[in-house]
Enzyme design. Sequence first.
Site, PDB file in Angstrom:
ATOM      1  CG  ASP A  50      -0.281  -0.330   3.047  1.00 47.97           C
ATOM      2  OD1 ASP A  50       0.357  -0.478   3.002  1.00 47.97           O
ATOM      3  OD2 ASP A  50      -1.168   0.015   3.671  1.00 47.97           O
ATOM      4  CB  SER A  51       4.624   1.809  -0.505  1.00 48.75           C
ATOM      5  OG  SER A  51       4.468   0.633  -0.809  1.00 48.75           O
ATOM      6  CG  ASP A  89       0.599  -4.242   2.378  1.00 49.47           C
ATOM      7  OD1 ASP A  89      -0.129  -4.731   2.832  1.00 49.47           O
ATOM      8  OD2 ASP A  89       1.073  -2.899   2.110  1.00 49.47           O
ATOM      9  CE  LYS A 119       3.373  -6.230   3.338  1.00 50.63           C
ATOM     10  NZ  LYS A 119       2.628  -4.662   4.545  1.00 50.63           N
ATOM     11  CD  GLU A 121       0.843  -1.409   8.225  1.00 47.60           C
ATOM     12  OE1 GLU A 121      -0.508  -0.752   8.861  1.00 47.60           O
ATOM     13  OE2 GLU A 121       1.107  -0.651   6.883  1.00 47.60           O
ATOM     14  CD  GLU A 188       7.547  -0.293   7.972  1.00 44.27           C
ATOM     15  OE1 GLU A 188       6.734  -1.342   7.047  1.00 44.27           O
ATOM     16  OE2 GLU A 188       7.927   0.722   6.934  1.00 44.27           O
TER      17      GLU A 188
HETATM   18  O1  KIV Z   1       3.366  -1.262   1.479  1.00 42.24           O
HETATM   19  C1  KIV Z   1       4.701  -1.274   1.700  1.00 42.24           C
HETATM   20  O2  KIV Z   1       5.522  -1.509   0.722  1.00 42.24           O
HETATM   21  C2  KIV Z   1       5.434  -2.247   2.799  1.00 42.24           C
HETATM   22  C3  KIV Z   1       6.537  -2.374   2.588  1.00 42.24           C
HETATM   23  C4  KIV Z   1       6.956  -1.370   3.190  1.00 42.24           C
HETATM   24  C5  KIV Z   1       6.537  -3.971   4.042  1.00 42.24           C
HETATM   25  O3  KIV Z   1       4.480  -2.950   3.291  1.00 42.24           O
END
Ligand code: KIV
Length: 270
Positions: A50-51, A89, A119, A121, A188
């Site tokens: 989600d980056s 994510d 994934k 969090e 992280e």
């Molecule tokens: O969203 C992302 O890119 C991440 C990584 C920094 C692990 O969760």
Amino acid sequence: MKNNTYKRITTNSLNEMKQKNEKITMLTSYDYTMAKIIDDSGIDVILVGDSASNVMAGHETTLPITLDQMIYHASSVVRAVKRSLVVVDLPFGTYQGNSKEALNSSIKIMKESGAHAVKMEGGSEISESIQRILTAGIPVMGHLGLTPQSIYKFGTYTVRAKQKEEANKLISDAKHLESIGCFALVLEKVPSTLAKKVSKTVSVPVIGIGAGKDVDGQVLVTHDMIGMTKEFNPRFLRRYLDLDNQISNAVKNYIADVKNQDFPNSNEQY
Ligand code: KIV
């Protein structure tokens, strides 16, 4: 490494790598062209993170990106990938409400993008959602330590779990995520000694970002490691290219060539 064999990486492959002490490599990707290069180069896992909210859309945080936008990015990546495991994510607001919502979001990602895992969090507080997703046969990667979707709770992106209480909670969350069936964990921005302890404590692979070398693998945001995000300079980041400058120079050269009527030349026309 140019990869011509295309033996698919699975969640089992990652476990085997941990057993064999072979480090796991993971990078982010959000589009077809980059994913093709990264997959072809032999990466083990591609994270559609989600980056993308920061890197692709220019938002300050990861919070605004939507489920449909993540699916758009993920399906572009999946079309390019022949070998890597593609993990997506679950974006903010698509799993925190309740476990049914979490399951529906995950099913939508898997069905519409063709990705291989999701994934999420968080630790024990999202246990019910993780378990419900797992019952549908969807592999889940956990994410502990700095969890950018909770930025407004913590107010800062600094190193997490430096104090004993938070470190103990992190270890207990890692054990919990392992016990309910997460196939791997991202850790992280935590102290390297703590990350080492977590990696030794759980049997599933622990993939670190800013978590030191004593974990089972490493992940970076591709745009950071190829030097396209020059304002972002955390200590843990190693840059393998200076693409910001290289692209800028290429663009300046192109502008000059067009202005000077040097481009196109007689060989570059019909
Ligand atoms: O969203 C992302 O890119 C991440 C990584 C920094 C692990 O969760």
